[in-house]
Scaffold this motif. Sequence first.
Motif, PDB file in Angstrom:
ATOM      1  N   LEU A 161       9.206  -4.537  -8.519  1.00 22.63           N
ATOM      2  CA  LEU A 161       8.328  -3.570  -9.167  1.00 22.63           C
ATOM      3  C   LEU A 161       9.089  -2.731 -10.196  1.00 22.63           C
ATOM      4  CD1 LEU A 161       6.332  -2.372  -6.034  1.00 22.63           C
ATOM      5  CD2 LEU A 161       5.351  -3.553  -8.023  1.00 22.63           C
ATOM      6  N   SER A 162      10.306  -2.334  -9.855  1.00 22.11           N
ATOM      7  CA  SER A 162      11.098  -1.529 -10.779  1.00 22.11           C
ATOM      8  C   SER A 162      11.376  -2.281 -12.069  1.00 22.11           C
ATOM      9  CB  SER A 162      12.414  -1.116 -10.104  1.00 22.11           C
ATOM     10  OG  SER A 162      13.222  -0.374 -10.992  1.00 22.11           O
ATOM     11  N   ALA A 163      11.745  -3.557 -11.933  1.00 24.71           N
ATOM     12  CA  ALA A 163      12.001  -4.366 -13.128  1.00 24.71           C
ATOM     13  C   ALA A 163      10.727  -4.547 -13.952  1.00 24.71           C
ATOM     14  CB  ALA A 163      12.564  -5.726 -12.716  1.00 24.71           C
ATOM     15  N   LEU A 164       9.599  -4.695 -13.264  1.00 20.82           N
ATOM     16  CA  LEU A 164       8.320  -4.869 -13.955  1.00 20.82           C
ATOM     17  C   LEU A 164       7.968  -3.615 -14.760  1.00 20.82           C
ATOM     18  CD1 LEU A 164       5.833  -6.843 -14.148  1.00 20.82           C
ATOM     19  CD2 LEU A 164       4.818  -5.476 -12.321  1.00 20.82           C
ATOM     20  N   LEU A 165       8.104  -2.436 -14.132  1.00 20.00           N
ATOM     21  CA  LEU A 165       7.788  -1.185 -14.824  1.00 20.00           C
ATOM     22  C   LEU A 165       8.735  -0.949 -16.002  1.00 20.00           C
ATOM     23  CD1 LEU A 165       7.012   1.198 -11.810  1.00 20.00           C
ATOM     24  CD2 LEU A 165       5.383   0.086 -13.338  1.00 20.00           C
ATOM     25  N   ASP A 166      10.009  -1.261 -15.815  1.00 19.85           N
ATOM     26  CA  ASP A 166      10.972  -1.090 -16.909  1.00 19.85           C
ATOM     27  C   ASP A 166      10.591  -1.952 -18.109  1.00 19.85           C
ATOM     28  OD1 ASP A 166      12.413   0.708 -15.436  1.00 19.85           O
ATOM     29  OD2 ASP A 166      13.950  -0.721 -14.800  1.00 19.85           O
ATOM     30  N   ALA A 167      10.132  -3.175 -17.825  1.00 19.46           N
ATOM     31  CA  ALA A 167       9.787  -4.088 -18.911  1.00 19.46           C
ATOM     32  C   ALA A 167       8.504  -3.689 -19.630  1.00 19.46           C
ATOM     33  CB  ALA A 167       9.658  -5.514 -18.362  1.00 19.46           C
ATOM     34  N   LEU A 168       7.608  -2.974 -18.922  1.00 20.56           N
ATOM     35  CA  LEU A 168       6.285  -2.672 -19.481  1.00 20.56           C
ATOM     36  C   LEU A 168       6.094  -1.224 -19.907  1.00 20.56           C
ATOM     37  CD1 LEU A 168       4.135  -4.640 -16.867  1.00 20.56           C
ATOM     38  CD2 LEU A 168       4.616  -5.347 -19.222  1.00 20.56           C
ATOM     39  N   GLY A 223       0.186   6.184  -9.300  1.00 18.59           N
ATOM     40  CA  GLY A 223      -0.605   5.773 -10.454  1.00 18.59           C
ATOM     41  C   GLY A 223       0.173   5.066 -11.540  1.00 18.59           C
ATOM     42  N   ALA A 224       1.485   4.914 -11.389  1.00 16.35           N
ATOM     43  CA  ALA A 224       2.257   4.153 -12.384  1.00 16.35           C
ATOM     44  C   ALA A 224       1.856   2.686 -12.347  1.00 16.35           C
ATOM     45  CB  ALA A 224       3.761   4.299 -12.135  1.00 16.35           C
ATOM     46  N   TRP A 225       1.321   2.241 -11.221  1.00 15.24           N
ATOM     47  CA  TRP A 225       0.703   0.922 -11.114  1.00 15.24           C
ATOM     48  C   TRP A 225      -0.381   1.010 -10.040  1.00 15.24           C
ATOM     49  CZ3 TRP A 225       1.279  -1.636  -6.346  1.00 15.24           C
ATOM     50  CH2 TRP A 225       2.346  -1.199  -5.539  1.00 15.24           C
ATOM     51  N   ILE A 226      -1.323   0.078 -10.109  1.00 10.79           N
ATOM     52  CA  ILE A 226      -2.462   0.072  -9.191  1.00 10.79           C
ATOM     53  C   ILE A 226      -2.403  -1.187  -8.327  1.00 10.79           C
ATOM     54  CG2 ILE A 226      -4.982   0.069  -9.029  1.00 10.79           C
ATOM     55  CD1 ILE A 226      -3.781   2.636 -10.191  1.00 10.79           C
ATOM     56  N   LEU A 227      -2.703  -1.022  -7.048  1.00  9.06           N
ATOM     57  CA  LEU A 227      -2.777  -2.164  -6.133  1.00  9.06           C
ATOM     58  C   LEU A 227      -4.226  -2.591  -5.984  1.00  9.06           C
ATOM     59  CD1 LEU A 227      -1.476  -4.111  -4.089  1.00  9.06           C
ATOM     60  CD2 LEU A 227      -1.816  -2.345  -2.343  1.00  9.06           C
ATOM     61  N   GLU A 284       0.831  -1.207   0.000  1.00  8.42           N
ATOM     62  CA  GLU A 284       0.000   0.000   0.000  1.00  8.42           C
ATOM     63  C   GLU A 284       0.865   1.257   0.000  1.00  8.42           C
ATOM     64  OE1 GLU A 284      -2.581  -0.435   3.333  1.00  8.42           O
ATOM     65  OE2 GLU A 284      -3.555  -2.230   2.521  1.00  8.42           O
ATOM     66  N   ARG A 285       1.922   1.240   0.796  1.00  7.97           N
ATOM     67  CA  ARG A 285       2.818   2.401   0.845  1.00  7.97           C
ATOM     68  C   ARG A 285       3.507   2.616  -0.502  1.00  7.97           C
ATOM     69  NH1 ARG A 285       5.155   0.882   4.953  1.00  7.97           N
ATOM     70  NH2 ARG A 285       7.078  -0.032   4.156  1.00  7.97           N
ATOM     71  N   LEU A 286       3.947   1.542  -1.130  1.00  4.37           N
ATOM     72  CA  LEU A 286       4.623   1.657  -2.420  1.00  4.37           C
ATOM     73  C   LEU A 286       3.647   2.083  -3.513  1.00  4.37           C
ATOM     74  CD1 LEU A 286       6.954  -1.485  -2.292  1.00  4.37           C
ATOM     75  CD2 LEU A 286       7.558   0.903  -1.882  1.00  4.37           C
ATOM     76  N   ALA A 287       2.392   1.639  -3.431  1.00  2.00           N
ATOM     77  CA  ALA A 287       1.390   2.041  -4.428  1.00  2.00           C
ATOM     78  C   ALA A 287       1.128   3.539  -4.352  1.00  2.00           C
ATOM     79  CB  ALA A 287       0.097   1.256  -4.225  1.00  2.00           C
ATOM     80  N   GLN A 288       1.013   4.067  -3.142  1.00  3.21           N
ATOM     81  CA  GLN A 288       0.803   5.512  -2.997  1.00  3.21           C
ATOM     82  C   GLN A 288       2.003   6.282  -3.539  1.00  3.21           C
ATOM     83  OE1 GLN A 288      -1.862   6.919  -2.385  1.00  3.21           O
ATOM     84  NE2 GLN A 288      -3.121   5.774  -0.936  1.00  3.21           N
TER      85      GLN A 288
END
Length: 323
Positions: free
Chosen positions: A156-163, A104-108, A96-100
């Motif tokens: 999460l960082s690797a996921l965002l970089d890939a997408l 909005g770059a990703w949704i929990l 939750e803390r990381l989502a905030q």
Amino acid sequence: MTRPDPRQTAALSAALSGAVDLSGLKARAEAATKATTAPAAAPSGDGAAPTGSFIIEVTEETFQAEVVERSLQVPVIVDLWAEWCGPCKQLSPVLERLAQAANGAWILAKVDVDANPRIAQLFGVQSIPTVVAIAGGQPVEAFAGAQPEPQIKQWLSALLDALRDRLPGIRAAEEGVDAEEEPLPEPEDPRFVAAEDAFEAGDYDAAIAAYQKILDEEPANEEARAALAQVRFQARAEAADPSVVGRADTSPEDVDAQLQAADVELANQRIEQAFKRLLDLIRRTAGPDRDRARTHLVELFGLFPAEDPVVAKARRDLASALY
């Protein structure tokens, strides 16, 4: 409590990728009676989630709109949890803390598996917490078990970089943060950055030394104290031989085996068993052996939120065992 096992993560992701028909919940949602609460907000046109909607509660009826359709713009991280699950209560606040912070770059998307068993069945969930990343309407990555925050950030960082080039909402959210001309966040403390880098690289000795240096300079720094406990546990748990549990069960007088077995049990989410093992050791020992067991147990308590009910009960049992 453990770092993601690459083999487990790869196997779980492979089992999910391309093999889960998420549209199966759509017909169920359309046939269901509409809830009396206000409908969930649809993704905005530019792909970024509206402020305040970065964390959402999802049901079988809302899964299609809130998860599948949103994932066409930004990744949706599905947190499968239950009220009775101790590790879930450790993992969920981190997510939750990381989502905030991601803005909005990703949704929990939080899913109570007891109230929504069909979603858990859809993913073939065998244990909780389980976290599944949905992108473009399909699962792309997953891990099981409560993980350390630095490891989740790396995932999460690797996921965002890939997408980032495939999902327009990621870049829109990231650029939107810059465009708001909000005050820049305080720069990260380089001491913590160095410690976290060492931890993520698996250099536990360097991470322990870095966090200990912070504590030597700032004895009241609770963030450093908690991180130090996490790194020390991680180092012990990875070095421990899983067979030590059997040796400890047959040799109750072997204090070293009991301490190592408790670490192995905790790393495998058998939290109450680990606490009970150390409490039993405290009750039947005295002197230095008892002090070692007590110190070890208190250090394990530090890996959990203070209000965790399992820890609270174990603390009461410890007081009873000592006095």
